[in-house]
Scaffold this motif. Structure first.
Motif, PDB file in Angstrom:
ATOM      1  N   ARG A  58       0.851  -1.206   0.000  1.00 34.64           N
ATOM      2  CA  ARG A  58       0.000   0.000   0.000  1.00 34.64           C
ATOM      3  C   ARG A  58       0.879   1.245   0.000  1.00 34.64           C
ATOM      4  NH1 ARG A  58      -3.762   3.236  -1.453  1.00 34.64           N
ATOM      5  NH2 ARG A  58      -4.893   4.311   0.187  1.00 34.64           N
ATOM      6  N   LEU A  59       1.973   1.227   0.778  1.00 35.19           N
ATOM      7  CA  LEU A  59       2.888   2.366   0.789  1.00 35.19           C
ATOM      8  C   LEU A  59       3.530   2.552  -0.581  1.00 35.19           C
ATOM      9  CD1 LEU A  59       4.312   4.680   2.185  1.00 35.19           C
ATOM     10  CD2 LEU A  59       6.045   3.054   2.967  1.00 35.19           C
ATOM     11  N   MET A  60       3.948   1.454  -1.221  1.00 36.93           N
ATOM     12  CA  MET A  60       4.550   1.577  -2.560  1.00 36.93           C
ATOM     13  C   MET A  60       3.550   2.126  -3.571  1.00 36.93           C
ATOM     14  SD  MET A  60       7.148  -1.647  -2.735  1.00 36.93           S
ATOM     15  CE  MET A  60       7.666  -1.195  -4.371  1.00 36.93           C
ATOM     16  N   HIS A  61       2.285   1.751  -3.425  1.00 44.01           N
ATOM     17  CA  HIS A  61       1.228   2.292  -4.287  1.00 44.01           C
ATOM     18  C   HIS A  61       1.148   3.811  -4.136  1.00 44.01           C
ATOM     19  CE1 HIS A  61      -2.742   2.597  -6.204  1.00 44.01           C
ATOM     20  NE2 HIS A  61      -3.126   3.288  -5.154  1.00 44.01           N
ATOM     21  N   LEU A  62       1.156   4.286  -2.889  1.00 49.47           N
ATOM     22  CA  LEU A  62       1.105   5.729  -2.640  1.00 49.47           C
ATOM     23  C   LEU A  62       2.353   6.427  -3.175  1.00 49.47           C
ATOM     24  CD1 LEU A  62      -0.285   5.659   1.019  1.00 49.47           C
ATOM     25  CD2 LEU A  62      -1.560   6.212  -1.078  1.00 49.47           C
ATOM     26  N   MET A  63       3.513   5.788  -3.006  1.00 47.87           N
ATOM     27  CA  MET A  63       4.766   6.355  -3.510  1.00 47.87           C
ATOM     28  C   MET A  63       4.725   6.485  -5.032  1.00 47.87           C
ATOM     29  SD  MET A  63       7.442   4.342  -1.016  1.00 47.87           S
ATOM     30  CE  MET A  63       8.942   5.233  -1.434  1.00 47.87           C
ATOM     31  N   ASP A  64       4.195   5.475  -5.707  1.00 46.91           N
ATOM     32  CA  ASP A  64       4.100   5.496  -7.161  1.00 46.91           C
ATOM     33  C   ASP A  64       3.190   6.636  -7.630  1.00 46.91           C
ATOM     34  OD1 ASP A  64       4.791   4.410  -9.711  1.00 46.91           O
ATOM     35  OD2 ASP A  64       2.920   3.272  -9.775  1.00 46.91           O
ATOM     36  N   ILE A  65       2.110   6.857  -6.925  1.00 44.70           N
ATOM     37  CA  ILE A  65       1.177   7.926  -7.304  1.00 44.70           C
ATOM     38  C   ILE A  65       1.828   9.300  -7.151  1.00 44.70           C
ATOM     39  CG2 ILE A  65      -0.970   9.121  -6.664  1.00 44.70           C
ATOM     40  CD1 ILE A  65      -2.107   6.327  -5.973  1.00 44.70           C
ATOM     41  N   VAL A  66       2.407   9.583  -5.982  1.00 43.20           N
ATOM     42  CA  VAL A  66       2.982  10.902  -5.767  1.00 43.20           C
ATOM     43  C   VAL A  66       4.165  11.147  -6.701  1.00 43.20           C
ATOM     44  CG1 VAL A  66       4.593  10.367  -3.867  1.00 43.20           C
ATOM     45  CG2 VAL A  66       3.530  12.629  -4.001  1.00 43.20           C
ATOM     46  N   ALA A  67       4.950  10.107  -6.982  1.00 43.68           N
ATOM     47  CA  ALA A  67       6.081  10.256  -7.892  1.00 43.68           C
ATOM     48  C   ALA A  67       5.604  10.495  -9.328  1.00 43.68           C
ATOM     49  CB  ALA A  67       6.978   9.027  -7.830  1.00 43.68           C
ATOM     50  N   ALA A  68       4.538   9.819  -9.740  1.00 43.14           N
ATOM     51  CA  ALA A  68       3.991  10.020 -11.088  1.00 43.14           C
ATOM     52  C   ALA A  68       3.459  11.439 -11.249  1.00 43.14           C
ATOM     53  CB  ALA A  68       2.885   9.001 -11.370  1.00 43.14           C
ATOM     54  N   ILE A  69       2.812  11.958 -10.226  1.00 48.98           N
ATOM     55  CA  ILE A  69       2.317  13.340 -10.286  1.00 48.98           C
ATOM     56  C   ILE A  69       3.489  14.302 -10.442  1.00 48.98           C
ATOM     57  CG2 ILE A  69       1.192  15.180  -8.956  1.00 48.98           C
ATOM     58  CD1 ILE A  69      -0.573  12.903  -7.709  1.00 48.98           C
ATOM     59  N   SER A  70       4.559  14.066  -9.701  1.00 47.82           N
ATOM     60  CA  SER A  70       5.750  14.901  -9.792  1.00 47.82           C
ATOM     61  C   SER A  70       6.341  14.861 -11.206  1.00 47.82           C
ATOM     62  CB  SER A  70       6.788  14.429  -8.768  1.00 47.82           C
ATOM     63  OG  SER A  70       7.969  15.175  -8.866  1.00 47.82           O
ATOM     64  N   ALA A  71       6.471  13.663 -11.764  1.00 54.83           N
ATOM     65  CA  ALA A  71       7.022  13.518 -13.113  1.00 54.83           C
ATOM     66  C   ALA A  71       6.120  14.199 -14.146  1.00 54.83           C
ATOM     67  CB  ALA A  71       7.207  12.037 -13.447  1.00 54.83           C
ATOM     68  N   GLN A  72       4.808  14.068 -13.985  1.00 48.33           N
ATOM     69  CA  GLN A  72       3.890  14.723 -14.916  1.00 48.33           C
ATOM     70  C   GLN A  72       4.009  16.247 -14.822  1.00 48.33           C
ATOM     71  OE1 GLN A  72      -0.115  13.268 -14.398  1.00 48.33           O
ATOM     72  NE2 GLN A  72       0.324  11.377 -15.487  1.00 48.33           N
ATOM     73  N   ARG A  73       4.177  16.751 -13.616  1.00 44.57           N
ATOM     74  CA  ARG A  73       4.355  18.194 -13.453  1.00 44.57           C
ATOM     75  C   ARG A  73       5.616  18.682 -14.169  1.00 44.57           C
ATOM     76  NH1 ARG A  73       2.388  18.985  -7.200  1.00 44.57           N
ATOM     77  NH2 ARG A  73       0.216  19.344  -7.765  1.00 44.57           N
ATOM     78  N   HIS A  74       6.627  17.835 -14.176  1.00 40.55           N
ATOM     79  CA  HIS A  74       7.877  18.238 -14.828  1.00 40.55           C
ATOM     80  C   HIS A  74       7.733  18.284 -16.348  1.00 40.55           C
ATOM     81  CE1 HIS A  74      12.122  18.883 -15.435  1.00 40.55           C
ATOM     82  NE2 HIS A  74      12.075  17.954 -16.371  1.00 40.55           N
ATOM     83  N   CYS A  75       7.098  17.275 -16.919  1.00 43.63           N
ATOM     84  CA  CYS A  75       7.086  17.174 -18.385  1.00 43.63           C
ATOM     85  C   CYS A  75       5.750  17.509 -19.040  1.00 43.63           C
ATOM     86  CB  CYS A  75       7.527  15.781 -18.812  1.00 43.63           C
ATOM     87  SG  CYS A  75       6.393  14.458 -18.336  1.00 43.63           S
ATOM     88  N   ASN A  76       4.704  17.676 -18.251  1.00 45.12           N
ATOM     89  CA  ASN A  76       3.371  17.953 -18.790  1.00 45.12           C
ATOM     90  C   ASN A  76       2.928  16.889 -19.794  1.00 45.12           C
ATOM     91  OD1 ASN A  76       4.671  21.014 -18.415  1.00 45.12           O
ATOM     92  ND2 ASN A  76       2.653  20.673 -17.531  1.00 45.12           N
ATOM     93  N   ARG A  77       3.238  15.653 -19.481  1.00 42.91           N
ATOM     94  CA  ARG A  77       2.899  14.512 -20.327  1.00 42.91           C
ATOM     95  C   ARG A  77       2.424  13.355 -19.462  1.00 42.91           C
ATOM     96  NH1 ARG A  77       2.625  15.087 -25.853  1.00 42.91           N
ATOM     97  NH2 ARG A  77       4.188  16.567 -26.518  1.00 42.91           N
ATOM     98  N   VAL A  78       1.856  12.361 -20.096  1.00 42.91           N
ATOM     99  CA  VAL A  78       1.540  11.111 -19.425  1.00 42.91           C
ATOM    100  C   VAL A  78       2.868  10.414 -19.165  1.00 42.91           C
ATOM    101  CG1 VAL A  78       0.451   8.843 -19.719  1.00 42.91           C
ATOM    102  CG2 VAL A  78      -0.721  10.912 -20.505  1.00 42.91           C
ATOM    103  N   VAL A  79       2.996   9.783 -17.998  1.00 43.03           N
ATOM    104  CA  VAL A  79       4.236   9.080 -17.660  1.00 43.03           C
ATOM    105  C   VAL A  79       3.921   7.657 -17.222  1.00 43.03           C
ATOM    106  CG1 VAL A  79       5.434  11.204 -16.984  1.00 43.03           C
ATOM    107  CG2 VAL A  79       4.235   9.872 -15.245  1.00 43.03           C
ATOM    108  N   VAL A  80       4.908   6.795 -17.394  1.00 36.60           N
ATOM    109  CA  VAL A  80       4.790   5.406 -16.936  1.00 36.60           C
ATOM    110  C   VAL A  80       5.990   5.100 -16.038  1.00 36.60           C
ATOM    111  CG1 VAL A  80       3.441   4.611 -18.908  1.00 36.60           C
ATOM    112  CG2 VAL A  80       5.932   4.532 -19.024  1.00 36.60           C
ATOM    113  N   THR A  81       5.773   4.250 -15.060  1.00 37.50           N
ATOM    114  CA  THR A  81       6.842   3.854 -14.153  1.00 37.50           C
ATOM    115  C   THR A  81       7.804   2.930 -14.897  1.00 37.50           C
ATOM    116  OG1 THR A  81       5.213   3.878 -12.362  1.00 37.50           O
ATOM    117  CG2 THR A  81       7.357   2.868 -11.881  1.00 37.50           C
ATOM    118  N   ALA A  82       9.093   3.271 -14.869  1.00 34.74           N
ATOM    119  CA  ALA A  82      10.105   2.455 -15.539  1.00 34.74           C
ATOM    120  C   ALA A  82      10.888   1.610 -14.544  1.00 34.74           C
ATOM    121  CB  ALA A  82      11.053   3.341 -16.337  1.00 34.74           C
ATOM    122  N   SER A  83      11.167   2.169 -13.370  1.00 31.25           N
ATOM    123  CA  SER A  83      11.899   1.392 -12.368  1.00 31.25           C
ATOM    124  C   SER A  83      11.687   1.981 -10.985  1.00 31.25           C
ATOM    125  CB  SER A  83      13.399   1.340 -12.685  1.00 31.25           C
ATOM    126  OG  SER A  83      14.009   2.584 -12.423  1.00 31.25           O
TER     127      SER A  83
END
Length: 177
Positions: A33-58
């Motif tokens: 559950r914690l990793m799920h939350l980490m993935d969400i907040v990190a994806a939002i951060s990455a999207q804010r940086h590039c203004n694009r859809v992002v996928v988790t790579a690693s």
């Protein structure tokens, strides 16, 4: 010239109250559950940086240093540390807070990598990340070494082709001799 964005522009924070459905039989937040939350907040951060859809790579090593109990508030903070061609490294810090006891502590820290994709799912270039303070510069400087290590461990780069890691592999060669 490649577009640029400040690292701070990607800063994202997320706060959750840990409820019974989030916990294991010891009444602590489940790791998945914690990793799920980490993935969400990190994806939002990455999207804010590039203004694009992002996928988790690693996902780099995630250690569960301290438990987060039932009723605690968990706060996750994420920010892009460096951008490469289509990928971005995101640093995540996790804090647990027992509000009635007025105790707050860091429980986790990790690096996730995301790739920006276009409408057809193909990788697309992202803006360069620009650090502005000492901590951001420290994370930025270490990102290339972490990236090369990820690529070596995934078998996508040979150790001898990873200049940032040469000293690590040279030490191991000397020890093997």
């Amino acid at each position: 010239m490649k577009r640029q964005k400040y690292c701070r522009e990607s800063f994202s924070t997320m706060t959750e109250l840990i409820l019974p459905n989030d916990t294991n039989t010891l009444n602590n937040l489940m790791g998945g559950r914690l990793m799920h939350l980490m993935d969400i907040v990190a994806a939002i951060s990455a999207q804010r940086h590039c203004n694009r859809v992002v996928v988790t790579a690693s996902v780099d090593n995630v250690s569960f240093n301290r438990p987060i109990g039932l009723g605690y508030v968990v706060t996750l903070q994420a920010q892009v540390t460096r951008a490469f061609n289509s990928s971005m490294e995101v640093h995540i810090e996790v804090f647990a807070e027992n509000i009635p006891a007025q105790k707050r502590y860091q429980t986790n820290e990790a690096f996730f990598t995301f790739v920006a994709v276009d409408q057809t799912g193909h990788p697309i270039d992202v803006p360069q990340a620009v650090p502005e303070n000492e901590r951001e510069q420290e994370l930025y400087d270490g990102a290339l070494q972490r990236r090369q290590l990820r690529l070596v461990l995934a078998g996508r780069m040979k150790p001898e082709d990873a200049p940032e890691l040469r000293s690590i592999f040279e030490v191991n060669k000397k020890e093997d001799s």
